[in-house]
Scaffold this motif. Structure first.
Motif, mmCIF file in Angstrom:
data_model
loop_
_atom_site.group_PDB
_atom_site.id
_atom_site.type_symbol
_atom_site.label_atom_id
_atom_site.label_comp_id
_atom_site.label_asym_id
_atom_site.label_seq_id
_atom_site.Cartn_x
_atom_site.Cartn_y
_atom_site.Cartn_z
ATOM 1 N N ALA A 104 0.841 -1.205 0.000
ATOM 2 C CA ALA A 104 0.000 0.000 0.000
ATOM 3 C C ALA A 104 0.875 1.254 0.000
ATOM 4 N N LEU A 105 1.952 1.251 0.789
ATOM 5 C CA LEU A 105 2.862 2.397 0.827
ATOM 6 C C LEU A 105 3.578 2.565 -0.509
ATOM 7 N N SER A 106 3.950 1.464 -1.120
ATOM 8 C CA SER A 106 4.635 1.506 -2.413
ATOM 9 C C SER A 106 3.745 2.153 -3.473
ATOM 10 N N ARG A 107 2.485 1.733 -3.522
ATOM 11 C CA ARG A 107 1.544 2.323 -4.490
ATOM 12 C C ARG A 107 1.403 3.827 -4.249
ATOM 13 N N ALA A 108 1.262 4.205 -2.981
ATOM 14 C CA ALA A 108 1.078 5.623 -2.641
ATOM 15 C C ALA A 108 2.335 6.424 -2.956
ATOM 16 N N ALA A 109 3.501 5.855 -2.665
ATOM 17 C CA ALA A 109 4.761 6.567 -2.925
ATOM 18 C C ALA A 109 4.938 6.777 -4.429
ATOM 19 N N GLN A 110 4.659 5.744 -5.206
ATOM 20 C CA GLN A 110 4.779 5.861 -6.661
ATOM 21 C C GLN A 110 3.830 6.919 -7.209
ATOM 22 N N GLY A 113 5.198 10.244 -6.541
ATOM 23 C CA GLY A 113 6.545 10.489 -7.030
ATOM 24 C C GLY A 113 7.570 10.647 -5.927
ATOM 25 N N LYS A 114 7.328 9.984 -4.810
ATOM 26 C CA LYS A 114 8.164 10.152 -3.628
ATOM 27 C C LYS A 114 8.913 8.842 -3.358
ATOM 28 N N ALA A 115 10.146 8.959 -2.848
ATOM 29 C CA ALA A 115 10.835 7.773 -2.343
ATOM 30 C C ALA A 115 10.676 7.781 -0.828
ATOM 31 N N ALA A 146 11.799 -5.256 -2.969
ATOM 32 C CA ALA A 146 11.375 -5.481 -4.357
ATOM 33 C C ALA A 146 10.279 -4.500 -4.778
ATOM 34 N N LEU A 147 9.762 -3.718 -3.837
ATOM 35 C CA LEU A 147 8.653 -2.811 -4.159
ATOM 36 C C LEU A 147 9.181 -1.431 -4.550
ATOM 37 N N PRO A 148 8.718 -0.901 -5.690
ATOM 38 C CA PRO A 148 9.186 0.430 -6.112
ATOM 39 C C PRO A 148 8.682 1.528 -5.183
ATOM 40 N N GLY A 149 9.492 2.568 -5.033
ATOM 41 C CA GLY A 149 9.068 3.713 -4.217
ATOM 42 C C GLY A 149 9.463 3.601 -2.764
ATOM 43 N N LEU A 150 9.941 2.432 -2.334
ATOM 44 C CA LEU A 150 10.327 2.263 -0.934
ATOM 45 C C LEU A 150 11.834 2.089 -0.809
#
Ligand SMILES: *Cc1c(COP(=O)(O)O)cnc(C)c1O
Length: 217
Positions: A104-110, A113-115, A146-150
């Motif tokens: 859920a955090l990965s989706r929100a970060a993507q 546009g935030k890391a 493995a999750l983008p944005g984290l």
């Protein structure tokens, strides 16, 4: 009455002493601001504190709006339906204890546009409700990486609330060992009642509320 500024100065002095006495690096101090006033938090931020931690999203949003800039850590239990708002309000989420929360955090970060920096919360205390079981921590960290944005930067744990200081130290040493397997640069262990043991175990980040602000409202 002592002021927050005096408490911060005294705490940082004691912390330097403890770290030096045990030849440990000086941990960063996150001021835990739950149920503290905006005025008290602003005083801490003017006295050498640059990181603050909150447990509840709504309370944090209410207070953050009127505070000077700070690095903001979410340290409460994360509900996945609040992930978007948490990512918007915070720089670090210390309390990721299951892959669903990370997703859920990965989706929100993507989407924003935030890391986002995250820590794996590990359960090292029999009475603590949250946190991944230590034996699953390494796999959870791998899954999160493995999750983008984290950016997985280490481990957070809450020490056991027991009278035996050695038991607290052993629990923190166990957390430090688990941190070695996870990797990263942040070992977030130690609160007002157990920070000395946490420093001895190699903490790089303390989360301190009452020792800086006094009792919560
Ligand atoms: C409240 C809280 C703290 C700070 O506790 P104090 O005992 O007031 O220092 C630290 N970490 C977490 C996760 C908390 O909920």
């Amino acid at each position: 009455m002592t002021s927050v500024a005096q408490n911060v100065a005294r705490f940082l002095r004691e912390l330097e002493g403890e770290a030096a006495a045990h030849a440990r690096p000086l941990p960063r101090v996150v001021a835990v601001t739950k149920r503290q006033s905006v005025e008290a938090i602003a005083e801490a931020l003017a006295s050498g504190i640059s990181d603050i931690g909150e447990n509840y999203l709504q309370e944090a949003r209410d207070k953050f709006a009127s505070l000077p800039p700070a690095r903001k850590h979410f340290i409460g239990h994360l509900q996945t339906n609040k992930a978007k708002a948490v990512v918007a309000a915070f720089d670090v989420v210390q309390s990721v204890d299951r892959i669903e929360a990370g997703e859920a955090l990965s989706r929100a970060a993507q989407a924003s546009g935030k890391a986002l920096d995250v820590l794996v919360q590990v359960n090292i205390s029999p009475v603590e409700r949250f946190g991944a079981p230590p034996e699953q921590a390494e796999r959870l960290a791998e899954g999160l990486r493995a999750l983008p944005g984290l950016r997985v930067d280490g481990l957070m744990a809450i020490g056991p609330v027991v009278p035996d200081r050695d038991e607290i130290l052993r629990a923190f040493e166990f957390a430090a060992k688990t941190f070695d397997h996870i990797g990263g640069s942040t070992l977030s262990i130690g609160m007002s009642g157990d920070w000395r043991e946490a420093v001895r175990a190699g903490s790089t980040m303390l989360r301190i509320g009452t020792a800086l602000f006094g009792p919560r409202n």
